[in-house]
Design a protein around this motif. Sequence first.
Motif, PDB file in Angstrom:
ATOM      1  N   ARG A 135       0.823  -1.222   0.000  1.00 23.99           N
ATOM      2  CA  ARG A 135       0.000   0.000   0.000  1.00 23.99           C
ATOM      3  C   ARG A 135       0.854   1.269   0.000  1.00 23.99           C
ATOM      4  O   ARG A 135       0.508   2.253  -0.662  1.00 23.99           O
ATOM      5  CB  ARG A 135      -0.917  -0.015   1.225  1.00 23.99           C
ATOM      6  N   TYR A 136       1.974   1.247   0.730  1.00 19.39           N
ATOM      7  CA  TYR A 136       2.729   2.483   0.938  1.00 19.39           C
ATOM      8  C   TYR A 136       4.127   2.486   0.322  1.00 19.39           C
ATOM      9  O   TYR A 136       4.763   3.527   0.303  1.00 19.39           O
ATOM     10  CB  TYR A 136       2.846   2.767   2.445  1.00 19.39           C
ATOM     11  N   GLY A 137       4.602   1.348  -0.103  1.00 23.67           N
ATOM     12  CA  GLY A 137       5.937   1.314  -0.675  1.00 23.67           C
ATOM     13  C   GLY A 137       7.016   1.052   0.353  1.00 23.67           C
ATOM     14  O   GLY A 137       6.782   1.050   1.568  1.00 23.67           O
ATOM     15  N   ALA A 138       8.236   0.848  -0.131  1.00 24.25           N
ATOM     16  CA  ALA A 138       9.346   0.418   0.722  1.00 24.25           C
ATOM     17  C   ALA A 138       9.737   1.467   1.752  1.00 24.25           C
ATOM     18  O   ALA A 138      10.024   1.142   2.907  1.00 24.25           O
ATOM     19  CB  ALA A 138      10.549   0.062  -0.152  1.00 24.25           C
ATOM     20  N   LEU A 139       9.770   2.746   1.350  1.00 26.82           N
ATOM     21  CA  LEU A 139      10.234   3.786   2.264  1.00 26.82           C
ATOM     22  C   LEU A 139       9.313   3.927   3.464  1.00 26.82           C
ATOM     23  O   LEU A 139       9.766   3.939   4.625  1.00 26.82           O
ATOM     24  CB  LEU A 139      10.360   5.118   1.528  1.00 26.82           C
ATOM     25  N   ARG A 140       8.019   4.038   3.227  1.00 26.12           N
ATOM     26  CA  ARG A 140       7.088   4.195   4.343  1.00 26.12           C
ATOM     27  C   ARG A 140       7.019   2.935   5.195  1.00 26.12           C
ATOM     28  O   ARG A 140       6.851   3.010   6.419  1.00 26.12           O
ATOM     29  CB  ARG A 140       5.704   4.591   3.813  1.00 26.12           C
ATOM     30  N   TYR A 141       7.124   1.805   4.567  1.00 24.01           N
ATOM     31  CA  TYR A 141       7.213   0.543   5.322  1.00 24.01           C
ATOM     32  C   TYR A 141       8.397   0.583   6.282  1.00 24.01           C
ATOM     33  O   TYR A 141       8.274   0.240   7.467  1.00 24.01           O
ATOM     34  CB  TYR A 141       7.339  -0.606   4.326  1.00 24.01           C
ATOM     35  N   ALA A 142       9.556   1.002   5.787  1.00 21.20           N
ATOM     36  CA  ALA A 142      10.757   1.044   6.620  1.00 21.20           C
ATOM     37  C   ALA A 142      10.620   2.073   7.733  1.00 21.20           C
ATOM     38  O   ALA A 142      11.051   1.830   8.876  1.00 21.20           O
ATOM     39  CB  ALA A 142      11.977   1.362   5.753  1.00 21.20           C
ATOM     40  N   ILE A 143      10.023   3.230   7.440  1.00 23.26           N
ATOM     41  CA  ILE A 143       9.845   4.260   8.455  1.00 23.26           C
ATOM     42  C   ILE A 143       8.930   3.768   9.572  1.00 23.26           C
ATOM     43  O   ILE A 143       9.205   3.961  10.764  1.00 23.26           O
ATOM     44  CB  ILE A 143       9.293   5.548   7.825  1.00 23.26           C
ATOM     45  N   LEU A 144       7.833   3.116   9.207  1.00 23.66           N
ATOM     46  CA  LEU A 144       6.913   2.600  10.214  1.00 23.66           C
ATOM     47  C   LEU A 144       7.584   1.550  11.092  1.00 23.66           C
ATOM     48  O   LEU A 144       7.447   1.568  12.323  1.00 23.66           O
ATOM     49  CB  LEU A 144       5.684   1.995   9.530  1.00 23.66           C
ATOM     50  N   ALA A 145       8.311   0.635  10.451  1.00 24.55           N
ATOM     51  CA  ALA A 145       8.985  -0.415  11.226  1.00 24.55           C
ATOM     52  C   ALA A 145      10.028   0.186  12.157  1.00 24.55           C
ATOM     53  O   ALA A 145      10.116  -0.193  13.341  1.00 24.55           O
ATOM     54  CB  ALA A 145       9.622  -1.430  10.280  1.00 24.55           C
ATOM     55  N   LEU A 146      10.823   1.124  11.653  1.00 29.11           N
ATOM     56  CA  LEU A 146      11.859   1.742  12.486  1.00 29.11           C
ATOM     57  C   LEU A 146      11.243   2.539  13.630  1.00 29.11           C
ATOM     58  O   LEU A 146      11.735   2.491  14.771  1.00 29.11           O
ATOM     59  CB  LEU A 146      12.746   2.650  11.629  1.00 29.11           C
ATOM     60  N   ALA A 147      10.163   3.256  13.350  1.00 29.85           N
ATOM     61  CA  ALA A 147       9.487   4.005  14.415  1.00 29.85           C
ATOM     62  C   ALA A 147       8.986   3.068  15.504  1.00 29.85           C
ATOM     63  O   ALA A 147       9.088   3.364  16.703  1.00 29.85           O
ATOM     64  CB  ALA A 147       8.329   4.811  13.832  1.00 29.85           C
ATOM     65  N   GLY A 148       8.448   1.923  15.105  1.00 25.58           N
ATOM     66  CA  GLY A 148       7.979   0.951  16.084  1.00 25.58           C
ATOM     67  C   GLY A 148       9.116   0.379  16.910  1.00 25.58           C
ATOM     68  O   GLY A 148       8.980   0.185  18.126  1.00 25.58           O
ATOM     69  N   ILE A 149      10.246   0.107  16.268  1.00 26.36           N
ATOM     70  CA  ILE A 149      11.411  -0.438  16.972  1.00 26.36           C
ATOM     71  C   ILE A 149      11.899   0.549  18.029  1.00 26.36           C
ATOM     72  O   ILE A 149      12.142   0.183  19.186  1.00 26.36           O
ATOM     73  CB  ILE A 149      12.524  -0.760  15.961  1.00 26.36           C
ATOM     74  N   VAL A 150      12.052   1.805  17.644  1.00 28.10           N
ATOM     75  CA  VAL A 150      12.537   2.823  18.580  1.00 28.10           C
ATOM     76  C   VAL A 150      11.522   3.069  19.691  1.00 28.10           C
ATOM     77  O   VAL A 150      11.880   3.158  20.873  1.00 28.10           O
ATOM     78  CB  VAL A 150      12.865   4.126  17.821  1.00 28.10           C
ATOM     79  N   ALA A 151      10.245   3.168  19.328  1.00 25.08           N
ATOM     80  CA  ALA A 151       9.208   3.393  20.339  1.00 25.08           C
ATOM     81  C   ALA A 151       9.153   2.233  21.327  1.00 25.08           C
ATOM     82  O   ALA A 151       8.952   2.433  22.531  1.00 25.08           O
ATOM     83  CB  ALA A 151       7.849   3.574  19.668  1.00 25.08           C
ATOM     84  N   GLY A 152       9.346   1.009  20.828  1.00 21.61           N
ATOM     85  CA  GLY A 152       9.359  -0.140  21.715  1.00 21.61           C
ATOM     86  C   GLY A 152      10.497  -0.077  22.719  1.00 21.61           C
ATOM     87  O   GLY A 152      10.322  -0.376  23.906  1.00 21.61           O
ATOM     88  N   ALA A 153      11.669   0.317  22.250  1.00 27.13           N
ATOM     89  CA  ALA A 153      12.825   0.436  23.148  1.00 27.13           C
ATOM     90  C   ALA A 153      12.588   1.527  24.194  1.00 27.13           C
ATOM     91  O   ALA A 153      12.914   1.352  25.376  1.00 27.13           O
ATOM     92  CB  ALA A 153      14.086   0.728  22.342  1.00 27.13           C
ATOM     93  N   VAL A 154      12.025   2.645  23.779  1.00 25.27           N
ATOM     94  CA  VAL A 154      11.794   3.759  24.709  1.00 25.27           C
ATOM     95  C   VAL A 154      10.811   3.359  25.799  1.00 25.27           C
ATOM     96  O   VAL A 154      11.042   3.603  26.995  1.00 25.27           O
ATOM     97  CB  VAL A 154      11.286   4.998  23.939  1.00 25.27           C
ATOM     98  N   LEU A 155       9.697   2.730  25.418  1.00 23.23           N
ATOM     99  CA  LEU A 155       8.714   2.336  26.431  1.00 23.23           C
ATOM    100  C   LEU A 155       9.286   1.261  27.356  1.00 23.23           C
ATOM    101  O   LEU A 155       9.040   1.274  28.568  1.00 23.23           O
ATOM    102  CB  LEU A 155       7.440   1.826  25.756  1.00 23.23           C
ATOM    103  N   HIS A 156      10.062   0.348  26.803  1.00 25.83           N
ATOM    104  CA  HIS A 156      10.706  -0.684  27.621  1.00 25.83           C
ATOM    105  C   HIS A 156      11.647  -0.038  28.636  1.00 25.83           C
ATOM    106  O   HIS A 156      11.704  -0.459  29.804  1.00 25.83           O
ATOM    107  CB  HIS A 156      11.466  -1.641  26.713  1.00 25.83           C
ATOM    108  N   LEU A 157      12.379   0.969  28.222  1.00 24.84           N
ATOM    109  CA  LEU A 157      13.279   1.685  29.122  1.00 24.84           C
ATOM    110  C   LEU A 157      12.506   2.399  30.220  1.00 24.84           C
ATOM    111  O   LEU A 157      12.896   2.369  31.398  1.00 24.84           O
ATOM    112  CB  LEU A 157      14.111   2.687  28.321  1.00 24.84           C
ATOM    113  N   LEU A 158      11.414   3.044  29.870  1.00 25.90           N
ATOM    114  CA  LEU A 158      10.633   3.784  30.860  1.00 25.90           C
ATOM    115  C   LEU A 158       9.995   2.861  31.897  1.00 25.90           C
ATOM    116  O   LEU A 158       9.879   3.209  33.075  1.00 25.90           O
ATOM    117  CB  LEU A 158       9.554   4.611  30.152  1.00 25.90           C
ATOM    118  N   ILE A 159       9.570   1.672  31.471  1.00 29.28           N
ATOM    119  CA  ILE A 159       8.879   0.765  32.375  1.00 29.28           C
ATOM    120  C   ILE A 159       9.851  -0.050  33.220  1.00 29.28           C
ATOM    121  O   ILE A 159       9.580  -0.346  34.389  1.00 29.28           O
ATOM    122  CB  ILE A 159       7.939  -0.156  31.573  1.00 29.28           C
ATOM    123  N   ASP A 160      10.993  -0.412  32.655  1.00 26.69           N
ATOM    124  CA  ASP A 160      11.945  -1.260  33.383  1.00 26.69           C
ATOM    125  C   ASP A 160      13.361  -0.681  33.260  1.00 26.69           C
ATOM    126  O   ASP A 160      14.233  -1.285  32.635  1.00 26.69           O
ATOM    127  CB  ASP A 160      11.895  -2.682  32.828  1.00 26.69           C
TER     128      ASP A 160
END
Length: 274
Positions: A135-160
């Motif tokens: 639907r969105y192409g390679a660039l937007r796919y990569a941006i979404l995945a990278l944003a999720g990876i970073v957001a996951g690390a940040v929330l993990h850091l805040l909680i533990d």
Amino acid sequence: MDASPDLPRQGRVPVFNLPGIVTISIAVLAAIHLVRTVLPDGIDLSVLLNLAFIPARWTASFDPSTAAAIIGAAGEGAGGPELASARQEFARYLVTDPSAMPWTGASYALLHGSWMHLIFNVVWLAAFGAPVARRYGALRYAILALAGIVAGAVLHLLIDPYSLMPLVGASAGISALMAAAARFVFQPPPPFEAGAPWQLPPRPPLQTIPELMRNRTAVLFLGIWFVTNLLFGVLALPLGGGEGPIAWDAHLGGFAAGFFLLPLMERGSLRNRP
């Protein structure tokens, strides 16, 4: 005289019915894990320490005064005295010369704990990364995945923040792609009357949050996803063949990033126009 219509040229049938960027993602993850399996233990440990996300290392880097608390927390975990002592030694190693290693906020997604862990993630990546990439192409796919990876690390850091457990796996990025796909895959295509046999129907628009909550299939999927993550997180059980409990908070952070970032990706998307 040939009166047959001028049909569009048919491309070659791909070996795998996946967008190229998804196939490349899977190949990179598999290649990295394959290389790790043949590395000497000492080198592989160095790779893990330099690429995995370790919350305690980030906490000590941002606030060196937390060093004593991190070492103390390391001795309070489950296990006997020997295991507690080993954890404290590792904590001392991390806080002696702390460095956040900012790249680990993304590079941890390249590593996996086992082949089963990798296979489990690859299956979900193929299932939910493919519709997003189409639907969105390679660039937007990569941006979404990278944003999720970073957001996951940040929330993990805040909680533990004092955790010494290295966080590895692409699950947070895949969770972002799952959330993105959930915004449009669980709905029928809009009404369409083809003018020619090869014309494709327009892509369905993103569902708003109220619309999504009225979609029983989407609600069922979201409910199962949240309950599964919270259940395994609370019980501290491994999921998908990992060697430790799943980082449910990292999954949640990735999911939230994909869910709320996707509408920004939709704006101005030429690929989404009929």
